[in-house]
Design a protein around this motif. Structure first.
Motif, PDB file in Angstrom:
ATOM      1  N   ASN A 135      -4.716  -1.977  -6.875  1.00 47.15           N
ATOM      2  CA  ASN A 135      -4.924  -3.267  -6.482  1.00 47.15           C
ATOM      3  C   ASN A 135      -4.517  -4.442  -7.144  1.00 47.15           C
ATOM      4  O   ASN A 135      -4.786  -4.491  -8.238  1.00 47.15           O
ATOM      5  CB  ASN A 135      -6.105  -3.460  -5.440  1.00 47.15           C
ATOM      6  N   ASP A 173       0.873  -1.028  -0.087  1.00 51.96           N
ATOM      7  CA  ASP A 173      -0.148   0.108  -0.035  1.00 51.96           C
ATOM      8  C   ASP A 173       0.954   1.245   0.015  1.00 51.96           C
ATOM      9  O   ASP A 173       2.007   1.141   0.409  1.00 51.96           O
ATOM     10  CB  ASP A 173      -0.763  -0.118   1.256  1.00 51.96           C
ATOM     11  N   PRO A 217      -4.192   4.115  -4.690  1.00 56.89           N
ATOM     12  CA  PRO A 217      -3.254   2.882  -4.951  1.00 56.89           C
ATOM     13  C   PRO A 217      -3.963   1.851  -5.791  1.00 56.89           C
ATOM     14  O   PRO A 217      -5.028   1.660  -5.709  1.00 56.89           O
ATOM     15  CB  PRO A 217      -3.212   2.135  -3.514  1.00 56.89           C
TER      16      PRO A 217
END
Length: 186
Positions: A186, A156, A184
Motif C-alpha cells: 500500500n 489492488d 499487496p
C-alpha cells in the motif's frame, strides 16, 4: 640506541611524506584528467540528476534507507541483515573449538538452507517484476513464503495477479498454494 631511534623516526617521517605526496598527486591528477579528457575514473559516477559523486564519499546509510519511503529497499535490507546475522551465528557455532561434528554439519546445512532461500527469493522477485509489476519482495520460510507486490498504477491485486504470482512461487519453491501468501503493498 639514540641513533637507532633517530633513524626510525626519519624513516617513518619520510614514509608519511611519501604517502601524502602520492595521495595528493593521485587526487589532483585524477581531477585534472577528468577536466582534460572528460572521462571518469574508477569509483566515480554520475547520478541520473547529473550530479557527480565519489563512491568512497557517498555511502548509503541504514538510517537513510529506513527513513525513506521505499518499503521494498528497507525490507530487503532488513532481510539481508537478519540472514547475515544468522549465518554468522551458524559459522561461529561450527568453528568453535571442541564442537561436535554433528554441530558443524547442522550449521553447514543451516547455511546452505539460508543460501537456497536467498536464491529462491531473488529469483521470485526477478520473475514477478519481469511480469510487469513495479516491485516485489519475498520472505521465504521452511514451509511457506510471503510475497509483497506493488503494481505500477498503485491499484489492488486482482485474482489474475495473485494466480500469476502464486504460479511463480509454486514453480520456484515447490510449496503448496496454501503455503504462499501474496500481500499487496500500500
Amino acid at each position: 640506541m639514540a641513533t637507532r631511534w633517530r633513524r626510525n623516526a626519519v624513516v617513518a617521517t619520510m614514509a608519511v611524506l611519501v604517502c601524502a605526496a602520492v595521495a595528493l598527486n593521485w587526487k589532483y591528477s585524477g581531477e585534472q584528467a577528468v577536466e582534460e579528457t572528460g572521462t571518469k575514473i574508477l569509483g566515480e559516477a554520475t547520478l541520473v540528476s547529473g550530479q557527480e559523486t565519489d563512491e568512497a564519499q557517498e555511502t548509503l546509510e541504514e538510517a537513510d534507507v529506513y527513513g525513506g519511503d521505499d518499503y521494498f529497499a528497507s525490507a530487503r535490507l532488513t532481510r539481508q541483515q537478519a540472514r547475515d546475522s544468522a549465518i554468522s551465528l551458524l559459522q561461529e557455532a561450527a568453528a568453535q573449538e571442541g564442537a561436535d561434528q554433528s554441530v558443524a554439519d547442522e550449521a553447514s546445512l543451516g547455511i546452505q538452507t539460508l543460501a537456497s532461500y536467498t536464491l529462491a527469493e531473488a529469483q521470485i522477485e526477478n520473475l514477478v517484476t519481469a511480469k510487469g509489476y513495479a516491485d516485489c519482495v519475498a520472505f521465504m520460510g521452511e514451509e511457506s513464503i510471503s510475497i509483497v507486490v506493488s503494481k505500477d498504477d498503485g491499484s489492488d491485486l486482482t485474482a489474475e495477479d495473485v494466480a500469476k504470482i502464486t504460479d511463480i512461487a509454486i514453480t520456484e519453491t515447490g510449496y503448496d498454494a496454501s503455503g504462499i501468501k501474496i500481500v499487496p503493498a500500500n
